[in-house]
Enzyme design. Structure first.
Site, PDB file in Angstrom:
ATOM      1  N   HIS A 195       0.889  -1.126   0.058  1.00  0.00           N
ATOM      2  CA  HIS A 195       0.013  -0.048   0.014  1.00  0.00           C
ATOM      3  C   HIS A 195       0.830   1.142   0.137  1.00  0.00           C
ATOM      4  O   HIS A 195       1.991   1.234   0.363  1.00  0.00           O
ATOM      5  CB  HIS A 195      -1.065  -0.090   1.139  1.00  0.00           C
ATOM      6  CG  HIS A 195      -0.177  -0.119   2.624  1.00  0.00           C
ATOM      7  ND1 HIS A 195       0.350   1.075   3.165  1.00  0.00           N
ATOM      8  CD2 HIS A 195       0.202  -0.960   3.369  1.00  0.00           C
ATOM      9  CE1 HIS A 195       0.956   0.827   4.117  1.00  0.00           C
ATOM     10  NE2 HIS A 195       0.794  -0.422   4.322  1.00  0.00           N
ATOM     11  N   GLU A 271      -2.135  -7.277   7.691  1.00  0.00           N
ATOM     12  CA  GLU A 271      -0.923  -7.059   8.276  1.00  0.00           C
ATOM     13  C   GLU A 271      -0.979  -7.751   9.613  1.00  0.00           C
ATOM     14  O   GLU A 271      -2.061  -8.023  10.297  1.00  0.00           O
ATOM     15  CB  GLU A 271      -0.506  -5.797   8.415  1.00  0.00           C
ATOM     16  CG  GLU A 271       0.965  -5.416   8.979  1.00  0.00           C
ATOM     17  CD  GLU A 271       1.900  -6.201   8.381  1.00  0.00           C
ATOM     18  OE1 GLU A 271       2.111  -7.244   8.509  1.00  0.00           O
ATOM     19  OE2 GLU A 271       2.745  -5.508   7.576  1.00  0.00           O
TER      20      GLU A 271
END
Length: 391
Positions: A195, A271
């Site tokens: 990202h 994550e």
């Protein structure tokens, strides 16, 4: 009419408790085609725990292929079949949470259970033994059947080794990717996009799935636009999948809009949960929790302070997501918008590298990495940390 799947699952333990693993597969009930295989080494566990883990993995694989499908589970574990059918009580405390997890995957009206003799469950048994053999070698299990492959129900299976077998398995003779890959058909290729930046990124703070879920910064949004333009110019992306965290969804939406595609969210790509370390720099963690940090750096089994996720737990989650996506997108090029740890984990598993390699890779914000997955179970790292589109 709803699709109908058959899930075959098994688990084993060489010692009970001892080194354990599970295997499961999903078949098309009409054609017998093998649609997905999953297996995993569990470390030390009992036979019953391994069997339940196999059931859970099989149900998750079937649900990933089609959440509305009717599922018939076939297992040679009388205990699991009778307990999940509601005819036997679940008395052992270790089994109750596993049974509850299994019941939550497929709605009760869509799933049924059938006991079968062990000789009729050789495929799942073989997968479980392959997982235990791979675990003994310190390697991740890799599927042998191509996702969406055509192994028919009742086709001859390789003889399963005995539960207490200790010998290394014979070499499969699979060609190294780069030599025989041209004969294996089009691989499933995952283009892995980290990202764009958030306010925490340039400060190098722990930012996982247990923190504030920050949005992209202005820099991060600009990075997303740049990578979207680069991927549009290449014209190879056929689907977009993202972690559920905001920074990944925002990055994915920018790219998908440019490519004219939708974004599918995959929970397994999130994550690591860094728990008490969320929002702190490495130096701050070292000052506040020096012993915990040293233990975490020394072992993938150790979780961050406060009960976050160990790297071993993340590896398990990411590997399941990988197998699910390979089954969903055979032969296609898919953009996975995710985070540092999942991308490094996919690279590590593809290379067969040791766990400490996680600390020896650099992944910049909005960088691109690519891994191809072939039908014989081999994987090939095509690209790592490309950032040319940002310059």
């Amino acid at each position: 009419m709803a699709r109908r799947f058959i899930v075959e699952a098994d688990g084993g333990s060489r010692g009970n408790p001892g080194p354990a693993g599970y295997g499961a597969l999903v078949r098309d009930a009409e054609t017998g085609e093998t649609l997905a295989e999953v297996a995993e080494y569990l470390g030390t566990a009992t036979n019953n725990v391994a069997e339940y883990k196999g059931l859970i993995a099989g149900l998750r694989a079937a649900h990933a292929l089609d959440p509305a499908a009717e599922v018939r589970v076939r297992m040679d574990s009388k205990l699991v079949v009778e307990q999940m059918s509601g005819r036997w009580k679940i008395k052992h405390p270790d089994m109750r949470p596993l049974a509850a997890e299994a019941k939550g995957i497929v709605p009760p009206g869509q799933v049924s259970y059938e006991w079968i003799p062990r000789e009729n469950n050789k495929h799942a048994d073989r997968l479980a033994n392959e997982a235990m053999d791979a675990g003994k070698r310190g390697e991740p299990w890799q599927p042998k059947v191509p996702p969406g492959g055509t192994l028919a129900a009742g086709a001859p299976e390789a003889a399963a080794p005995a539960d207490d077998a200790l010998a290394e398995p014979a070499a499969t003779g699979a060609p190294a990717v780069g030599w025989g890959s041209a004969e294996l058909g089009t691989p499933a290729t995952f283009v892995l996009l980290r990202h764009g930046e958030t306010p925490l990124t340039p400060e190098k703070r722990f930012s996982g799935s247990g923190g504030t879920d920050p949005a992209l910064s202005d820099v991060g949004r600009h990075q997303a636009e740049r990578v979207a333009a680069a991927l549009a110019a290449r014209g190879t992306i056929q689907a977009v999948v993202a972690s559920p965290l905001r920074r990944c969804r925002e990055t994915a939406e920018v790219v998908a809009r440019r490519l004219g595609l939708d974004v599918r969210v995959e929970e397994g790509l999130r994550e690591t949960d860094f728990s008490a370390w969320e929002g702190l720099t490495f130096a701050e963690v070292k000052e506040r929790y020096p012993d915990d940090l040293d233990a975490w750096l020394a072992s993938t089994e150790v979780a961050p302070t406060g009960g976050g996720e160990s790297f071993a737990a993340v590896t398990h989650r990411v590997a399941l997501a990988r197998d699910k996506l390979i089954a969903r997108y055979p032969g296609r090029t898919v953009l996975l918008v995710t985070h540092v740890t999942p991308i490094k984990t996919l690279v590590r598993l593809a290379l067969g590298a040791p766990p400490e390699s996680l600390f020896r890779m650099e992944l910049s914000a909005a960088s691109l990495t690519a891994v191809a997955y072939y039908g014989d179970g081999n994987a090939s790292l095509r690209l790592l940390n490309e950032t040319a589109h940002l310059r």
